[in-house]
Design a protein around this motif. Structure first.
Motif, PDB file in Angstrom:
ATOM      1  N   VAL A  97       0.926  -1.276  -0.111  1.00 35.31           N
ATOM      2  CA  VAL A  97       0.067   0.087   0.119  1.00 35.31           C
ATOM      3  C   VAL A  97       1.097   1.354  -0.097  1.00 35.31           C
ATOM      4  N   ALA A  98       0.534   2.238  -0.701  1.00 32.69           N
ATOM      5  CA  ALA A  98       1.384   3.416  -1.053  1.00 32.69           C
ATOM      6  C   ALA A  98       0.677   4.593   0.000  1.00 32.69           C
ATOM      7  N   ASP A  99       1.166   5.432   0.356  1.00 33.14           N
ATOM      8  CA  ASP A  99       0.713   6.600   0.931  1.00 33.14           C
ATOM      9  C   ASP A  99       0.055   7.471  -0.134  1.00 33.14           C
ATOM     10  N   GLY A 100      -0.940   7.930   0.146  1.00 34.64           N
ATOM     11  CA  GLY A 100      -1.992   8.657  -0.589  1.00 34.64           C
ATOM     12  C   GLY A 100      -2.644   7.940  -1.769  1.00 34.64           C
ATOM     13  N   MET A 101      -2.604   6.478  -1.739  1.00 29.23           N
ATOM     14  CA  MET A 101      -3.125   5.937  -2.874  1.00 29.23           C
ATOM     15  C   MET A 101      -4.752   6.062  -2.854  1.00 29.23           C
ATOM     16  N   ILE A 118     -14.832  -0.230 -11.484  1.00 30.22           N
ATOM     17  CA  ILE A 118     -13.823  -0.506 -10.612  1.00 30.22           C
ATOM     18  C   ILE A 118     -12.325   0.383 -10.917  1.00 30.22           C
ATOM     19  N   VAL A 119     -11.923   0.775  -9.688  1.00 29.19           N
ATOM     20  CA  VAL A 119     -10.760   1.632  -9.893  1.00 29.19           C
ATOM     21  C   VAL A 119      -9.593   0.992  -9.285  1.00 29.19           C
ATOM     22  N   GLY A 120      -8.326   1.087 -10.031  1.00 30.26           N
ATOM     23  CA  GLY A 120      -7.461   0.387  -9.406  1.00 30.26           C
ATOM     24  C   GLY A 120      -5.890   1.117  -9.722  1.00 30.26           C
ATOM     25  N   PRO A 121      -4.973   1.028  -9.132  1.00 33.74           N
ATOM     26  CA  PRO A 121      -3.725   1.874  -9.474  1.00 33.74           C
ATOM     27  C   PRO A 121      -2.955   1.017 -10.464  1.00 33.74           C
ATOM     28  N   ALA A 122      -1.856   1.815 -10.944  1.00 29.61           N
ATOM     29  CA  ALA A 122      -0.974   1.349 -11.860  1.00 29.61           C
ATOM     30  C   ALA A 122      -0.055   0.596 -11.294  1.00 29.61           C
ATOM     31  N   LEU A 123       0.700  -0.238 -12.002  1.00 31.16           N
ATOM     32  CA  LEU A 123       1.666  -1.021 -11.321  1.00 31.16           C
ATOM     33  C   LEU A 123       3.034  -1.109 -11.566  1.00 31.16           C
ATOM     34  N   ARG A 124       3.873  -1.378 -10.605  1.00 31.12           N
ATOM     35  CA  ARG A 124       5.417  -1.198 -10.457  1.00 31.12           C
ATOM     36  C   ARG A 124       5.736  -2.602 -10.004  1.00 31.12           C
ATOM     37  N   ALA A 125       6.637  -2.868 -10.620  1.00 31.96           N
ATOM     38  CA  ALA A 125       7.451  -4.446 -10.185  1.00 31.96           C
ATOM     39  C   ALA A 125       8.158  -4.068  -8.878  1.00 31.96           C
ATOM     40  N   THR A 194      -0.929   7.034  -8.857  1.00 34.08           N
ATOM     41  CA  THR A 194      -0.527   6.113  -7.775  1.00 34.08           C
ATOM     42  C   THR A 194       0.059   4.950  -8.228  1.00 34.08           C
ATOM     43  N   LEU A 195       1.121   4.409  -7.666  1.00 31.75           N
ATOM     44  CA  LEU A 195       1.819   2.991  -8.056  1.00 31.75           C
ATOM     45  C   LEU A 195       1.317   1.784  -6.814  1.00 31.75           C
ATOM     46  N   LEU A 196       0.896   0.769  -7.479  1.00 33.38           N
ATOM     47  CA  LEU A 196       1.190  -0.505  -6.521  1.00 33.38           C
ATOM     48  C   LEU A 196       2.294  -1.310  -6.695  1.00 33.38           C
ATOM     49  N   ASP A 197       3.180  -1.281  -5.897  1.00 37.19           N
ATOM     50  CA  ASP A 197       4.272  -2.260  -5.902  1.00 37.19           C
ATOM     51  C   ASP A 197       3.916  -3.600  -5.675  1.00 37.19           C
ATOM     52  N   HIS A 198       3.971  -4.567  -6.810  1.00 41.76           N
ATOM     53  CA  HIS A 198       3.313  -5.835  -6.802  1.00 41.76           C
ATOM     54  C   HIS A 198       4.257  -6.959  -7.149  1.00 41.76           C
ATOM     55  N   ARG A 199       4.334  -8.071  -6.501  1.00 42.97           N
ATOM     56  CA  ARG A 199       5.135  -9.130  -6.872  1.00 42.97           C
ATOM     57  C   ARG A 199       4.402 -10.444  -7.238  1.00 42.97           C
TER      58      ARG A 199
END
Length: 284
Positions: A97-101, A118-125, A194-199
């Motif tokens: 979870v990112a701050d301000g997301m 549905i609303v979702g964040p952009a993804l970052r590895a 906003t960016l979601l760090d995802h694995r």
């Protein structure tokens, strides 16, 4: 929408969690009014890890076992809706979870020019910090399918289209609910602010030809459901842009399986069993 954060509940799906999940829950609590943690692995170690939170806004929902991603998310979403929340924000434990997301997602959700789904964040590895090409932009933009983790759902949307399809168990659960929203006339939005760090999976480093890559190393079971559910969802909604994008991703993923991963015969066998069962699957 100023009071929307107070009307938002977070849902976190836990499966053999590590200590990292506690930090993620703390990040969620800084943005939402309450967090429902769905324990999909109710063994002694998981219960002990999730048992004690200093904040009484956290509620742990113990499941009978691994009921799957769809049923797990649904358990948390039902609890949030029953508690009176108007928005449900869901996460698996592979995302940060990112701050301000939430603020960025709610801003997109309040767009008046669209019937927002549905609303979702952009993804970052998470491993490399690389933002995927399709996740670069500004503001928010329509998209057919979002991954479940980080997705924000409104009560009216869920009351209209229903929750996740629990028969899918895992994989393409997010595609299915996203495409159902689109079929019902909603526009799903990806939020680039906003960016979601995802694995994905184990995210283990490996060498593929001259490049360093990260392999998911999914189990044969995951390959079975991925193969089966891809066919089921394609049969339900047709091979649109989501399918073409997914096919490109799948080709790259299978190249890593075939050249970098172990246990290939079982994974290949699971893929073909899933393909067979997806073709013969009958919706109720």
């Amino acid at each position: 929408m100023a009071d929307a954060p107070d009307r938002t509940a977070g849902v976190v799906l836990a499966y053999h969690p590590t200590d990292e999940i506690r930090e993620n829950i703390s990040r969620l609590l800084a943005q939402v009014a309450r967090v429902f943690v769905v324990n999909n692995s109710p063994d002694a170690a998981s219960r002990a890890l999730l048992a004690h939170f200093d904040d009484d806004r956290v509620e742990v929902l113990e499941q009978s076992g691994n009921v799957g991603v769809a049923a797990g998310f649904n358990a948390g979403m039902r609890a949030a809706l029953a508690a009176g929340f108007d928005f449900v924000w869901i996460f698996d434990q592979d995302s940060t979870v990112a701050d301000g997301m939430l603020e960025a997602l709610l801003r997109a959700q309040s767009r008046a020019d669209l019937k927002v789904g549905i609303v979702g964040p952009a993804l970052r590895a998470a491993e490399t910090g690389n933002v995927y090409d399709a996740d670069r932009g500004q503001g928010s933009a329509p998209i057919e399918a979002l991954i479940s983790s980080g997705a924000l759902f409104s009560r009216p949307l869920l009351e209209d289209i229903g929750l996740h399809d629990e028969a899918l168990f895992i994989d393409y659960v997010d595609h299915d609910i996203s495409l159902r929203a689109g079929r019902a006339g909603y526009t799903n939005l990806k939020v680039f602010d906003t960016l979601l760090d995802h694995r994905f999976g184990d995210s283990q480093p490996a060498r593929f030809l001259w490049r360093r890559v990260y392999i998911a190393n999914y189990s044969p079971m995951r390959h079975y459901y991925t193969s089966r559910n891809r066919v089921i969802v394609a049969r339900r909604f047709g091979p649109g842009k989501w399918f073409r994008d997914d096919l490109r991703y799948s080709v790259k993923a299978w190249a890593k399986v075939l050249f970098c991963e172990q246990g290939r015969p079982k994974k290949i066998g699971a893929f073909f069993r899933g393909l067979r069962d997806g073709i013969s699957y009958r919706d109720v």
